[in-house]
Design a protein around this motif. Structure first.
Motif, mmCIF file in Angstrom:
data_model
loop_
_atom_site.group_PDB
_atom_site.id
_atom_site.type_symbol
_atom_site.label_atom_id
_atom_site.label_comp_id
_atom_site.label_asym_id
_atom_site.label_seq_id
_atom_site.Cartn_x
_atom_site.Cartn_y
_atom_site.Cartn_z
ATOM 1 N N PRO A 146 1.034 -1.070 -0.047
ATOM 2 C CA PRO A 146 -0.075 -0.097 0.132
ATOM 3 C C PRO A 146 0.692 1.273 -0.055
ATOM 4 N N GLY A 147 0.081 2.398 -0.090
ATOM 5 C CA GLY A 147 0.840 3.683 -0.260
ATOM 6 C C GLY A 147 0.529 4.323 -1.456
ATOM 7 N N THR A 148 1.535 5.515 -1.378
ATOM 8 C CA THR A 148 1.343 6.305 -2.521
ATOM 9 C C THR A 148 2.053 5.914 -3.795
ATOM 10 N N ARG A 149 1.973 6.227 -5.075
ATOM 11 C CA ARG A 149 2.751 5.850 -6.155
ATOM 12 C C ARG A 149 3.627 6.951 -6.679
ATOM 13 N N PRO A 150 4.756 6.914 -5.904
ATOM 14 C CA PRO A 150 5.845 8.035 -6.210
ATOM 15 C C PRO A 150 6.744 7.511 -7.168
ATOM 16 N N ALA A 151 7.889 8.263 -7.805
ATOM 17 C CA ALA A 151 8.951 7.910 -8.386
ATOM 18 C C ALA A 151 9.784 7.248 -7.532
#
Length: 433
Positions: A146-151
């Motif tokens: 889970p979490g955000t979708r960062p670079a």
């Protein structure tokens, strides 16, 4: 031999070859080099990448060639060796060629695949097809992190391609998820790229490589290893800012980093096998093969890490060399086994390959079986081979076994699996402490 025919009504240029090898990694190239050298068959190797060599060409570090070539080489040098060997032997090597599917129903005897390349559309018919498409790591999405979708989120393969092929920066501080051999390869790649590796994490209570390898990595790179730890969440927007970790005892912590590399957790690149109606082993998720690397579709073979993600490149190359004989015998005789006996494992063993036996020809070309276990097995445990309640073989494990590390089983017992015992059911491999 290769035969070219006029363009078909579908707009595809049609060609025929003796043997088509799909995948120009160590397994496919080694097979092509040995088979072409016999002069008995025309061999063509196709690969969707722009350069041959498979995964090793992305690995700048040394450590290749010791198993099969008896010398120490870097990954790119090793890849070049096998590509040159195949071409020198007379095989045709084509890169930038993608196999998009099979032509005709899987039940047909004809082996024809459709391919696309800068040269256009083609249909290639072969007397034998060897699948050597390898394996890939599960990305973050498939691991349900889970979490955000960062670079800044990579697999080992993506990391190595970014550093080796594209020569792009990957970050400053990295966390490596995994503690098996390829995980330490990711550490070396990051260090060569000037990235600080802040830690390695694994859910298991220990690393899964030889003590010498792990100790060498810790001493040279100073990388702490956090065991019994899993990734709880990725943090950051735009760019990764940290990774939330969860310990087995319930504690949590956050590691500040701008890069995370997910390593291991391999899945075979089996799409072409599945589309061709080849039976997949439910445990390995690669094609189910017998000791001669034959699948259950006549004329279709499978070798390398498509069968067992992931073993060292030298082992994949060795399998390619060994598979050349069975492929050549198929071209000569064209016969397929009448029946195969399944080989199954019981917990805590995870899988075994080969997972089929031909009672009429029980030889195992690899010289033995490869297994993996779900948990650490103590030294002096035994592997027990049985069928219908009758013990066929017993093998003591002097050094025990560890998850994500290869465990080998002798093939000495295979001649005791008789063709007339077809109703005896599968062969079972279990562990006795």
């Amino acid at each position: 031999m290769t035969h070219e025919q006029p363009t078909s009504p579908t707009g595809r240029r049609e060609r025929a070859v003796d043997v088509l090898v799909v995948g120009a990694g160590p397994a496919g190239l080694a097979l092509a080099s040995r088979l072409a050298a016999t002069g008995e068959a025309g061999v063509e190797v196709v690969d969707r990448e722009d350069e041959p060599g498979g995964v090793p060409r992305h690995c700048l570090h040394a450590g290749f060639g010791t198993r099969d070539l008896r010398r120490l080489m870097t990954g790119p040098a090793y890849a070049l060796h096998w590509a040159d060997a195949a071409v020198r032997a007379g095989a045709t090597l084509r890169t930038g060629v993608t196999v998009t599917g099979w032509s005709g129903a899987p039940a047909t005897d004809s082996l024809a695949v459709d391919v696309t390349s800068p040269a256009g559309l083609e249909r290639i018919t072969a007397r034998a097809v060897v699948l050597a498409t390898g394996a890939r790591e599960r990305p973050r999405s498939a691991r349900l992190v889970p979490g955000t979708r960062p670079a800044g989120v990579f697999t080992t393969g993506e990391l190595q391609r970014t550093v080796r092929l594209h020569r792009r920066p990957v970050g400053r501080r990295a966390l490596v998820v995994g503690a098996e051999s390829v995980s330490y390869s990711a550490v070396r790649t990051l260090r060569k790229a000037g990235v600080e590796v802040v830690a390695m994490v694994t859910e298991l209570p220990h690393h899964q490589v030889s003590p010498a390898t792990a100790l060498d990595a810790r001493l040279r790179h100073g990388v702490p290893l956090l065991v019994g730890t899993r990734v709880g969440e990725l943090l950051g927007r735009g760019r990764l800012s940290g990774v939330a970790l969860r310990r087995a005892d319930g504690r949590s912590t956050t590691v500040a980093c701008d890069t995370v590399v997910f390593t291991g957790d391999w899945i075979p690149d089996h799409e072409l096998a599945r589309l061709g109606g080849v039976t997949l082993d439910p445990a390995t998720r690669g094609p189910a093969v017998d000791g001669a690397f034959r699948t259950d579709r006549a004329g279709v073979f499978a070798v390398g890490n498509l069968l067992h993600g992931i073993e060292p490149a030298g082992m994949a190359a060795r399998e390619g060399l060994l598979a050349a004989g069975p492929v050549l015998r198929h071209l000569t005789s064209g016969t397929a086994p009448a029946a195969r006996v399944p080989v199954q494992v019981e917990a805590p063993l995870r899988w075994i390959t080969p997972s089929r036996l031909d009672p009429a020809d029980p030889r195992v070309a690899t010289g033995g079986f490869i297994l993996r276990t779900e948990s650490r097995l103590a030294p002096w445990s035994s592997l027990v081979v049985s069928r219908a309640g009758s013990e066929l073989h017993r093998q003591r494990l002097v050094r025990g076994a560890t998850p994500n590390r290869t465990l080998r089983l002798s093939a000495a017992w295979t001649t005791r699996v008789r063709a007339e015992d077809r109703d005896a059911g599968p062969v079972r491999i279990s562990v006795e402490h």
